[in-house]
Design an enzyme around this catalytic site. Sequence first.
Site, PDB file in Angstrom:
ATOM      1  N   LYS A  29      -8.577   5.559   4.477  1.00  0.00           N
ATOM      2  CA  LYS A  29      -8.162   6.340   5.655  1.00  0.00           C
ATOM      3  C   LYS A  29      -9.388   6.916   6.361  1.00  0.00           C
ATOM      4  CE  LYS A  29      -4.890  10.024   6.940  1.00  0.00           C
ATOM      5  NZ  LYS A  29      -3.859  10.959   6.439  1.00  0.00           N
ATOM      6  N   SER A 104       0.632  10.592   8.318  1.00  0.00           N
ATOM      7  CA  SER A 104      -0.460  10.183   9.170  1.00  0.00           C
ATOM      8  C   SER A 104      -1.284   9.036   8.604  1.00  0.00           C
ATOM      9  CB  SER A 104      -1.382  11.378   9.440  1.00  0.00           C
ATOM     10  OG  SER A 104      -1.967  11.849   8.237  1.00  0.00           O
ATOM     11  N   SER A 128       1.780  12.908   4.349  1.00  0.00           N
ATOM     12  CA  SER A 128       1.113  11.791   5.017  1.00  0.00           C
ATOM     13  C   SER A 128       0.794  10.577   4.159  1.00  0.00           C
ATOM     14  CB  SER A 128      -0.155  12.282   5.701  1.00  0.00           C
ATOM     15  OG  SER A 128       0.198  12.883   6.914  1.00  0.00           O
TER      16      SER A 128
HETATM   17  N1  GLN Z   1       3.608  15.320   9.350  1.00  0.00           N
HETATM   18  C1  GLN Z   1       2.864  16.409   8.803  1.00  0.00           C
HETATM   19  C2  GLN Z   1       2.016  17.045   9.871  1.00  0.00           C
HETATM   20  O1  GLN Z   1       2.020  16.556  10.964  1.00  0.00           O
HETATM   21  C3  GLN Z   1       2.050  15.955   7.640  1.00  0.00           C
HETATM   22  C4  GLN Z   1       0.704  15.454   7.966  1.00  0.00           C
HETATM   23  C5  GLN Z   1      -0.167  15.165   6.804  1.00  0.00           C
HETATM   24  O2  GLN Z   1       0.270  15.169   5.636  1.00  0.00           O
HETATM   25  N2  GLN Z   1      -1.458  14.986   7.091  1.00  0.00           N
HETATM   26  O3  GLN Z   1       1.379  18.029   9.641  1.00  0.00           O
END
Ligand code: GLN
Length: 426
Positions: A29, A104, A128
């Site tokens: 990532k 994400s 994410s």
């Molecule tokens: N969807 C969540 C957010 O937008 C989780 C994101 C993540 O785990 N980086 O914060």
Amino acid sequence: MTDINSFITKVELEEGVEGPLAGFTIAVKDNISTKGIHTTCGSAMLKDYIPPYDATVVEKIKAAGATIIGKANMDEFGMGTTTETSYFGPTLNPHDNSRVAGGSSGGSAASVASGEAMLGLGTDTGGSIRCPAAFCGVVGIKPTYGLVSRYGLIAYANSLEQIGPIAKTVEDAATLLDVIVGHDVKDSTSVERKSCDKYTDFVGEKVDGMAIGVPVELIEGADEIVLESFKTAMDRMEQKGCMVREITLPSLEKAVAAYYIIAMSEASSNLARYDGVRYGISSGFEGDWNRMFSVSRENGFGSEVKRRILLGTYALSAGYQDRYYTKAQRAKAWIRKEFENAFSQVDAIASPTMPVLPFKLGEGHKDPLKLYLADANTVPVNLAGLPAISIPSESSKKDGPIGIQFVGPRFQEQKLIQLGSSVEIE
Ligand code: GLN
């Protein structure tokens, strides 16, 4: 599976060394630092950034013989549930190009699902790793807070996030987890523990006699098709000798609100360093300081990141801190306590990973609140610092990707590997 564009920015292949990951290709990532390789966080702000050092997890996978084949697309700074907030454009779902890959860590999950990489490294602040794993029909593990070093991870919300594996099978995910865990003096939140058995030893271990709790709060809002799939998975657990029963965790109603206040507050503080002078692209604007910083931040950040910086700054501001941030911290403590109590009665907690099927591209962003609410089943795990796994359900092949989530007590990843491998589709 349709033919798709590459989900990752390819890097030059290096000859792998011997080790447990020899022969494995891996997509990392793009918020995890890779020495000499662009690490952009999916943001214009860092589009030219090349780290001078490797994150600890990257050092570990290299030493274990993995071949890094590219950096994976992601929501800008990890802020999203669809990988649509990336400056570089959205990642499409390999099973259906009209849908999102989840976020994400969408690039990591899509590259594993499409076979472009054998393994993926993702990060999970509020879901994410698990969300894109569920949406792309692959396995994702969010480790216990402190199990994996965050050194070299570009922070979104430090108190919640962990790096973890994404893979096609539980065994491959466990193999990667075995490599990346461990105390790191460079991360003060990483935990020193006596070495334990290898996670891969728990793949396929019997689950009979295990008690599984299903919180009513985590199934109430799920779509019918997701619920059906989840019920089938729980029937299967019962056939394998597990005791499945409903439990209630009333604090979870507060989880989404508490999560977003804490995550946005930490983000507003973490992202203050990107001003085009200390970090990030410069606007090149000449004149007074304030104006120069503003123009750099205006050009460098996308709209979701700006929204969160504004809301986070508001939640932390004088006069409002008690009303929002401190209250959210109290809810977090309550959630943690309720999970602890639950684990005195059950071995693990199960729920659908996501309450919905993958969104159509563009659908979620019409209503950001709806997107935030889709995180209801994943964010409580981060608030409580617990480990969780997402496994594709049996019906994923016919209904589209649906993930089953198991949550365990702190540092009991082995239980999740056991449970996950027992529901895994052969
Ligand atoms: N969807 C969540 C957010 O937008 C989780 C994101 C993540 O785990 N980086 O914060």
